[in-house]
Scaffold this motif. Sequence first.
Motif, mmCIF file in Angstrom:
data_model
loop_
_atom_site.group_PDB
_atom_site.id
_atom_site.type_symbol
_atom_site.label_atom_id
_atom_site.label_comp_id
_atom_site.label_asym_id
_atom_site.label_seq_id
_atom_site.Cartn_x
_atom_site.Cartn_y
_atom_site.Cartn_z
ATOM 1 N N UNK A 30 29.345 -6.178 -114.340
ATOM 2 C CA UNK A 30 27.747 -5.873 -115.141
ATOM 3 C C UNK A 30 26.803 -6.102 -114.282
ATOM 4 N N UNK A 31 25.019 -5.070 -114.280
ATOM 5 C CA UNK A 31 24.069 -5.178 -113.435
ATOM 6 C C UNK A 31 23.349 -5.284 -114.799
ATOM 7 N N UNK A 32 22.117 -6.455 -114.628
ATOM 8 C CA UNK A 32 20.957 -7.068 -116.029
ATOM 9 C C UNK A 32 20.292 -5.945 -115.639
ATOM 10 N N UNK A 33 19.823 -5.270 -116.738
ATOM 11 C CA UNK A 33 18.736 -4.120 -117.067
ATOM 12 C C UNK A 33 17.577 -5.255 -117.273
ATOM 13 N N UNK A 34 17.469 -5.557 -118.077
ATOM 14 C CA UNK A 34 16.401 -6.282 -119.173
ATOM 15 C C UNK A 34 16.697 -6.716 -120.631
ATOM 16 N N UNK A 35 15.713 -7.532 -121.249
ATOM 17 C CA UNK A 35 16.160 -8.005 -122.653
ATOM 18 C C UNK A 35 15.242 -7.084 -123.674
ATOM 19 N N UNK A 36 15.773 -6.138 -124.460
ATOM 20 C CA UNK A 36 15.025 -5.894 -125.691
ATOM 21 C C UNK A 36 15.019 -6.473 -126.873
ATOM 22 N N UNK A 37 13.376 -7.157 -126.721
ATOM 23 C CA UNK A 37 13.181 -8.089 -128.354
ATOM 24 C C UNK A 37 11.899 -7.457 -128.536
ATOM 25 N N UNK A 38 11.678 -7.810 -130.184
ATOM 26 C CA UNK A 38 10.286 -7.869 -130.347
ATOM 27 C C UNK A 38 10.071 -7.349 -131.896
ATOM 28 N N UNK A 39 9.219 -6.904 -132.881
ATOM 29 C CA UNK A 39 9.044 -6.533 -134.395
ATOM 30 C C UNK A 39 8.762 -4.789 -134.274
ATOM 31 N N UNK A 40 9.559 -3.416 -133.264
ATOM 32 C CA UNK A 40 10.088 -2.017 -133.087
ATOM 33 C C UNK A 40 11.336 -2.343 -133.233
ATOM 34 N N UNK A 41 12.123 -3.544 -132.611
ATOM 35 C CA UNK A 41 13.716 -3.216 -132.306
ATOM 36 C C UNK A 41 13.821 -4.297 -134.248
ATOM 37 N N UNK A 42 12.973 -4.488 -134.970
ATOM 38 C CA UNK A 42 13.001 -5.077 -136.464
ATOM 39 C C UNK A 42 14.556 -3.902 -137.200
ATOM 40 N N UNK A 43 15.351 -4.719 -137.790
ATOM 41 C CA UNK A 43 16.355 -3.669 -139.052
ATOM 42 C C UNK A 43 16.702 -4.942 -139.863
ATOM 43 N N UNK A 44 16.271 -4.008 -141.385
ATOM 44 C CA UNK A 44 16.998 -3.815 -142.415
ATOM 45 C C UNK A 44 18.218 -3.109 -143.066
ATOM 46 N N UNK A 45 19.542 -4.169 -143.455
ATOM 47 C CA UNK A 45 20.563 -3.157 -143.731
ATOM 48 C C UNK A 45 20.015 -2.912 -145.152
ATOM 49 N N UNK A 46 21.129 -1.999 -145.032
ATOM 50 C CA UNK A 46 20.676 -1.454 -146.317
ATOM 51 C C UNK A 46 21.322 -1.988 -147.929
ATOM 52 N N UNK A 47 22.537 -3.163 -147.178
ATOM 53 C CA UNK A 47 22.605 -4.307 -148.556
ATOM 54 C C UNK A 47 21.366 -5.390 -148.524
ATOM 55 N N UNK A 48 20.254 -4.617 -147.568
ATOM 56 C CA UNK A 48 18.709 -6.041 -147.337
ATOM 57 C C UNK A 48 18.761 -6.861 -146.880
ATOM 58 N N UNK A 49 19.967 -7.245 -145.676
ATOM 59 C CA UNK A 49 19.583 -8.400 -144.584
ATOM 60 C C UNK A 49 18.762 -7.919 -143.445
ATOM 61 N N UNK A 50 17.970 -9.068 -143.033
ATOM 62 C CA UNK A 50 16.606 -8.315 -142.500
ATOM 63 C C UNK A 50 17.474 -9.298 -140.644
ATOM 64 N N UNK A 51 17.087 -9.055 -139.638
ATOM 65 C CA UNK A 51 17.385 -9.576 -138.540
ATOM 66 C C UNK A 51 15.799 -8.334 -137.408
ATOM 67 N N UNK A 52 15.377 -9.826 -136.247
ATOM 68 C CA UNK A 52 15.304 -9.081 -135.332
ATOM 69 C C UNK A 52 15.964 -9.372 -134.137
ATOM 70 N N UNK A 53 16.420 -8.725 -133.344
ATOM 71 C CA UNK A 53 17.787 -8.500 -132.967
ATOM 72 C C UNK A 53 17.219 -9.014 -130.329
ATOM 73 N N UNK A 54 17.449 -9.752 -129.971
ATOM 74 C CA UNK A 54 17.061 -9.620 -129.257
ATOM 75 C C UNK A 54 18.357 -9.644 -128.368
ATOM 76 N N UNK A 55 18.189 -8.285 -128.023
ATOM 77 C CA UNK A 55 18.957 -8.002 -126.497
ATOM 78 C C UNK A 55 19.682 -7.967 -125.396
ATOM 79 N N UNK A 56 20.253 -8.400 -125.008
ATOM 80 C CA UNK A 56 20.491 -8.084 -123.543
ATOM 81 C C UNK A 56 21.396 -6.849 -122.793
ATOM 82 N N UNK A 57 20.447 -6.197 -122.147
ATOM 83 C CA UNK A 57 21.258 -4.777 -121.818
ATOM 84 C C UNK A 57 21.823 -4.770 -120.248
#
Length: 148
Positions: free
Chosen positions: A74-101
Amino acid sequence: MGYIEELRKIIGTRPIILAGAGVAVTDECGRILLQKRRDGLWGLPGGLLELGESAEEAARREVWEETGLEIGKLELVDVFSGKKYFVRLPNGDQYYPVTVVYLTRDIRGGELKEDGEESLEVKFFPFHELPNELSPLVKDFIEQYFRG
């Protein structure tokens, strides 16, 4: 019951920060592997880290579970995070992912197939023929990839 389910019993649907990993898998023709998810968007194979798991371990596990492919280096590309990735699931759960790509060209085995749960379809796409329904993370990855 998993870690996140146990956490949700305590905090309910309030926003939390969750760590994840995604992988841009490319084949010998330079095409990128995308998966169509339940929300109708095409994304990178990936998911949330489990307790005690490294980002690299999660990346390999998620690619295997969601696409049927075994990957290596695996080669590290970047870490993506912040408001633009906010998730609200159909069951109401909310989270801000910090994704290592990560990026990999190292497909070591397996057979390409969707898992039917998280991946409704998996397919390699040439970069000039990507579907319109891309997740924000994939759009940002593509921009980062071509800048590099």
